[in-house]
Design a protein around this motif. Structure first.
Motif, short mmCIF file in Angstrom:
data_model
loop_
_atom_site.label_atom_id
_atom_site.label_comp_id
_atom_site.label_asym_id
_atom_site.label_seq_id
_atom_site.Cartn_x
_atom_site.Cartn_y
_atom_site.Cartn_z
N LYS A 68 0.83 -1.20 0.00
CA LYS A 68 0.00 0.00 0.00
C LYS A 68 0.87 1.25 0.00
O LYS A 68 0.49 2.28 -0.58
N GLN A 69 2.04 1.19 0.62
CA GLN A 69 2.94 2.35 0.67
C GLN A 69 3.74 2.51 -0.62
O GLN A 69 4.06 3.64 -1.02
N TYR A 70 4.06 1.40 -1.29
CA TYR A 70 5.00 1.45 -2.41
C TYR A 70 4.36 1.25 -3.79
O TYR A 70 5.04 1.42 -4.80
N LYS A 71 3.09 0.92 -3.84
CA LYS A 71 2.44 0.63 -5.13
C LYS A 71 2.57 1.81 -6.10
O LYS A 71 2.88 1.62 -7.28
N ASP A 72 2.34 3.01 -5.63
CA ASP A 72 2.37 4.17 -6.50
C ASP A 72 3.78 4.66 -6.80
O ASP A 72 3.98 5.63 -7.53
N ARG A 73 4.77 3.94 -6.26
CA ARG A 73 6.17 4.33 -6.49
C ARG A 73 6.85 3.38 -7.48
O ARG A 73 8.05 3.50 -7.71
N GLY A 74 6.08 2.42 -8.02
CA GLY A 74 6.65 1.53 -9.02
C GLY A 74 6.99 0.15 -8.51
O GLY A 74 7.86 -0.52 -9.08
N VAL A 75 6.30 -0.30 -7.46
CA VAL A 75 6.52 -1.63 -6.90
C VAL A 75 5.24 -2.45 -7.05
O VAL A 75 4.14 -1.97 -6.80
N GLU A 76 5.39 -3.70 -7.47
CA GLU A 76 4.27 -4.64 -7.51
C GLU A 76 4.62 -5.87 -6.68
O GLU A 76 5.80 -6.21 -6.51
N VAL A 77 3.60 -6.52 -6.16
CA VAL A 77 3.77 -7.75 -5.38
C VAL A 77 2.86 -8.82 -5.96
O VAL A 77 1.71 -8.54 -6.34
N ILE A 78 3.36 -10.03 -6.08
CA ILE A 78 2.58 -11.19 -6.51
C ILE A 78 2.75 -12.28 -5.48
O ILE A 78 3.88 -12.65 -5.12
N GLY A 79 1.64 -12.81 -4.97
CA GLY A 79 1.69 -13.91 -4.03
C GLY A 79 1.43 -15.24 -4.72
O GLY A 79 0.40 -15.41 -5.38
N LEU A 80 2.39 -16.17 -4.63
CA LEU A 80 2.22 -17.52 -5.19
C LEU A 80 1.88 -18.46 -4.05
O LEU A 80 2.71 -18.72 -3.17
N ALA A 81 0.65 -18.98 -4.04
CA ALA A 81 0.18 -19.81 -2.94
C ALA A 81 0.38 -21.29 -3.26
O ALA A 81 -0.14 -21.79 -4.26
N PHE A 82 1.13 -21.96 -2.41
CA PHE A 82 1.34 -23.40 -2.51
C PHE A 82 0.67 -24.03 -1.28
O PHE A 82 1.20 -23.95 -0.17
N GLU A 83 -0.48 -24.61 -1.51
CA GLU A 83 -1.26 -25.13 -0.40
C GLU A 83 -0.89 -26.58 -0.09
O GLU A 83 -0.08 -27.20 -0.79
N ARG A 84 -1.47 -27.14 0.94
CA ARG A 84 -1.20 -28.53 1.29
C ARG A 84 -2.02 -29.50 0.45
O ARG A 84 -1.94 -30.71 0.63
N THR A 85 -2.81 -28.95 -0.43
CA THR A 85 -3.54 -29.75 -1.39
C THR A 85 -3.41 -29.10 -2.76
O THR A 85 -3.28 -27.88 -2.86
N SER A 86 -3.44 -29.89 -3.81
CA SER A 86 -3.41 -29.33 -5.17
C SER A 86 -4.82 -29.13 -5.71
O SER A 86 -4.99 -28.72 -6.86
N ASP A 87 -5.84 -29.40 -4.88
CA ASP A 87 -7.24 -29.20 -5.27
C ASP A 87 -7.50 -27.70 -5.41
O ASP A 87 -7.43 -26.96 -4.42
N PRO A 88 -7.81 -27.20 -6.63
CA PRO A 88 -7.95 -25.76 -6.83
C PRO A 88 -9.11 -25.15 -6.05
O PRO A 88 -9.04 -23.98 -5.65
N ILE A 89 -10.18 -25.91 -5.82
CA ILE A 89 -11.33 -25.38 -5.09
C ILE A 89 -10.97 -25.18 -3.62
O ILE A 89 -11.23 -24.12 -3.03
N LYS A 90 -10.37 -26.20 -3.01
CA LYS A 90 -9.96 -26.07 -1.61
C LYS A 90 -8.93 -24.97 -1.45
O LYS A 90 -8.97 -24.19 -0.50
N SER A 91 -8.00 -24.91 -2.40
CA SER A 91 -6.96 -23.89 -2.33
C SER A 91 -7.58 -22.49 -2.43
O SER A 91 -7.23 -21.58 -1.67
N LYS A 92 -8.51 -22.31 -3.36
CA LYS A 92 -9.13 -21.01 -3.53
C LYS A 92 -9.85 -20.57 -2.27
O LYS A 92 -9.74 -19.41 -1.85
N ASN A 93 -10.57 -21.48 -1.64
CA ASN A 93 -11.30 -21.13 -0.42
C ASN A 93 -10.35 -20.67 0.68
O ASN A 93 -10.61 -19.68 1.38
#
Length: 414
Positions: free
Chosen positions: A305-330
């Motif tokens: 929130k502090q750095y977004k307008d200064r040219g910084v982006e963040v991407i979160g890569l979520a690796f869950e304990r299951t590969s089930d996309p529905i459970k992971s999404k929830n």
């Protein structure tokens, strides 16, 4: 461990397959105030912690207390004779019946392929954690300790740095490792023995040890349902861990990452998307099951929130304990809501054991969280393994200062 160490609760066990047995309506129910609770592991060892119950806008709210940390819990269902208390993020809950003293039941933790149940008891209007009295003690452990954790079979050894603060007999602090820290620990010293515990909805831990001058010996770490690890420590003001930027690397011939994963709306996101061009990009490897990841996410949310307008982006890569996309999404949606995350969280489709399959450019992968800094030219600049959260005190503030200083430098590079 001597039975006199802890105050005992004489109650019955409610199994996870039977929700409740009738035990009569309690006059006090889930009353306001500070409670003392214990979770009992397979060996019969009790892990104590405290929580505070408040009334907020006509609803019950609980704060789980560990040193300076207050974990808010507001998904609570109370009936005349029982309560279901669902912990945030980590898919676990207390299912308990009221007694004349408080609650008795189970802590149920839902894992990817099964649920694990442990006995839970709580007594209202009890503020102490281990011992009622707080006398002066001859043993003093404030400071830094070089520590070793060794599996009971002797095959696995983890180096750690203990950081403790003591007031009279009360102790707070944590252990730092190359993969993260043990977060907020709280406890006491009694008759030359050290007792520390923590419960955060995911981890349930008890540390014990004997203080022998500038050494702590005969240490035991009881965690989860049945894990027991030996540990020892020596007072060492110069104790340090390996450089967190040296543990995870790229394979030879690689200079950046390549991935394409869907966000929570199903849109495919890649590092090559125009929005990331000429930006400093932070790639966060996380899992909703990972307490250290929660500490990093709290920091990263405010940072973005502090750095977004200064040219910084963040991407979160979520690796869950299951590969089930529905459970992971929830699970990921609960995380997003809990921390008000405004940067994209991607569903990788891989479990936490398959990071190298999802990101083949990595040479190795040691821990969650891991953070990769991409410069404005799209090249990997630094890879940081683990995260020292607010429970580590100065380590946490030093990391934030160093991290922000480095990002500010990259923003000036053309």
């Amino acid at each position: 461990m001597p039975l006199k160490t802890f105050r005992l609760f004489y109650t019955f066990i409610i199994t996870s397959t039977v929700l409740f047995t009738a035990c009569g309506k309690s006059e006090n129910g889930l009353s306001q105030g500070t409670w003392r609770a214990t979770i009992k592991n397979e060996a019969g060892t009790e892990v104590p912690f405290n929580f505070e119950v408040l009334d907020s806008a006509g609803k019950k709210v609980i704060y789980i207390l560990n040193a300076n940390d207050r974990l808010k819990v507001d998904d609570i269902t109370v009936t005349a004779d029982s309560a279901i208390i669902k912990l945030p993020l980590f898919d676990s809950e207390f299912r308990a019946a009221f007694t004349s003293d408080g609650l008795t039941g189970n802590w149920v933790r839902h894992l990817a392929d099964k649920s694990v149940s442990m006995e839970f008891n709580a007594e209202r209007d009890v503020k102490y954690r281990f011992f009622e009295e707080d006398p002066e003690t001859p043993e003093q452990i404030t400071g830094r300790w070089s520590s070793n954790f060794i599996s009971t079979d002797g095959k696995d050894t983890t180096l750690a740095v203990g950081e403790f603060t003591q007031h009279k007999s009360k102790v707070t602090g944590t252990f730092l490792t190359t993969t993260g820290d043990y977060r907020f620990l709280e406890g006491s010293i009694s008759q030359g023995k050290l007792f520390l515990s923590a419960f955060d909805g995911s981890n349930c831990m008890l540390f014990t040890g004997t203080i022998d001058g500038k050494n702590i010996v005969d240490g035991k770490l009881y965690s989860g349902f049945s894990s027991v690890t030996n540990w020892s420590a020596a007072k060492d003001d110069q104790a340090i861990l390996p450089d967190a930027y040296s543990l995870t690397t790229l394979k030879p011939g690689f200079s950046t990452l390549a991935f394409s994963f869907p966000n929570l709306d199903g849109k495919i996101v890649s590092l090559t998307d125009p929005v990331y061009k000429n930006k400093v990009v932070i790639i966060q490897f996380l899992g909703t099951w990972c307490p250290n990841c929660m500490d990093e996410t709290a920091f990263m949310t405010d940072f973005y929130k502090q750095y977004k307008d200064r040219g910084v982006e963040v991407i979160g890569l979520a690796f869950e304990r299951t590969s089930d996309p529905i459970k992971s999404k929830n699970s990921i949606e609960r995380l997003q809501k809990r921390f008000d995350i405004t940067y994209p969280l991607l569903i990788t489709g891989y479990s936490n054991k398959d990071v190298l399959k999802g990101i083949p450019a990595l040479q190795n992968f040691n821990a969650f969280p891991t953070t990769i800094i991409i410069d404005k030219k799209g090249k990997v600049n630094k890879i940081h393994t683990g995260f020292s959260g607010p429970g580590t005190g100065k380590y946490y503030t030093d990391f934030i200062k160093e991290f922000e200083t480095h990002v500010n430098h990259l923003l000036t590079v053309k």
